[in-house]
Design an enzyme around this catalytic site. Structure first.
Site, PDB file in Angstrom:
ATOM      1  N   SER A 149       0.852  -1.191   0.000  1.00  0.00           N
ATOM      2  CA  SER A 149       0.000   0.000   0.000  1.00  0.00           C
ATOM      3  C   SER A 149       0.883   1.234   0.000  1.00  0.00           C
ATOM      4  CB  SER A 149      -0.869   0.008   1.262  1.00  0.00           C
ATOM      5  OG  SER A 149      -1.464   1.279   1.419  1.00  0.00           O
ATOM      6  N   TYR A 162      -2.001  -1.503  10.262  1.00  0.00           N
ATOM      7  CA  TYR A 162      -2.139  -1.941   8.866  1.00  0.00           C
ATOM      8  C   TYR A 162      -0.853  -1.595   8.097  1.00  0.00           C
ATOM      9  CZ  TYR A 162      -3.768  -1.765   3.995  1.00  0.00           C
ATOM     10  OH  TYR A 162      -3.897  -1.929   2.629  1.00  0.00           O
TER      11      TYR A 162
END
Ligand code: NAP
Length: 255
Positions: A149, A162
């Site tokens: 990401s 995350y």
């Protein structure tokens, strides 16, 4: 003849979103794709139908990742499916795409041990052991693509766990790229930014507007924007790219 004719691929988490678009893109180039899912069998079957409608080949594989027995279950289904379709268990392309996400933003002070463990089990531990097991099936010249990401490159305290788990998968890319180079297996990270995966969250007009402004192109990414990059990395044309962090965030990191 597609660029991936005769190849096989596993895309974890391809029942929906970016994984589904990736499965479709790989199948369009001729790969037989194992469409993996955790809970949503119907959605996985829809991915297979999309691929077959397009003239491609696919099968479904079920396993919740990040729980005991996950790797054995995944590979039992994968190897059976590959054998049925090809007579062999060779896996040319592995896309570690499945991931748990933060259900609602949490301040670092509020993260529980359970939430931390859930995130790392699905996003860091599972891809490592999926890859470890897959290495026995991946031939020389194979491909491993890890979905990270753009959040690993910007500070966002409410997504700290995350982002930490995605940092871990980028380390997997780095070290395995070196380890597997003698076999000409490439290992790369693809890092999406805000991408409309079809979830309710992205239907909220204020969310769409605010998130769109973070990309250079002032729109949300579409799953296909990411999938076409993954499909390219999977081809022989990308044989000289390994250990790379490929920013597929629509210029979000330009600031
Ligand atoms: P998504 O639409 O939420 O789909 C997630 C997929 O992963 C589904 O197929 C789901 O299976 C599977 N999955 C989730 N948890 C799992 C688990 N514990 N075990 C096995 N499978 C599991 O995801 P997405 O938004 O397309 O994201 C795909 C990848 O891109 C992820 O790695 C994500 O972190 C990354 N990414 C996404 C964005 C974004 O804005 N969308 C941005 C940056 C990075 P079921 O359908 O069976 O539940």
């Amino acid at each position: 003849m597609g660029k991936l004719s005769g190849k096989t691929a596993l895309v974890t988490g391809s029942s929906r979103g970016i994984g589904r678009a990736t499965a479709v893109a790989l199948a369009r180039e001729g790969a037989l794709v194992a469409v993996h899912y955790a809970r949503n069998e119907q959605a996985a079957k829809e991915t297979v139908q999309l691929i077959e409608k397009d003239g491609g080949r696919a099968l479904t594989v079920h396993a919740e990742l990040g729980v005991p027995g996950d790797i054995d279950q995944l590979f039992r289904g994968l190897e059976d499916g590959l054998k049925q379709h090809t007579g062999r268990t060779t896996l040319d392309i592995l896309v570690n795409n499945a991931a748990a996400s933060t259900s609602s933003p949490l301040a670092p002070e509020d993260v529980s041990v359970e939430e931390f463990d859930r995130m790392f089990a699905a996003n860091a531990k599972a891809p490592f052991f999926v890859t470890q097991r897959a290495l026995g099936l991946i031939p020389d010249g194979g491909r491993i693509i890890n979905m990270s990401s753009a959040l690993t490159r910007v500070a966002n305290p409410s997504q700290v766990v995350y982002s930490m788990s995605k940092g871990a998968i980028e380390q997997l890319t780095l070290h395995l790229a070196r380890h597997l180079a003698p076999r000409e297996i490439t290992v790369n990270t693809v890092a999406p930014g805000v991408t409309d995966n079809g979830q309710e969250f992205w239907k909220i007009p204020e969310v769409r507007e605010q998130m769109s402004r973070t990309t250079a192109f002032k729109r949300l990414g579409a799953p296909q924007d990411i999938a076409t990059v993954v499909a390219f990395i999977a081809t022989d044309e990308a044989r000289w790219i390994t250990g790379a962090f490929i920013d597929t965030s629509g210029g979000t990191l330009l600031g």
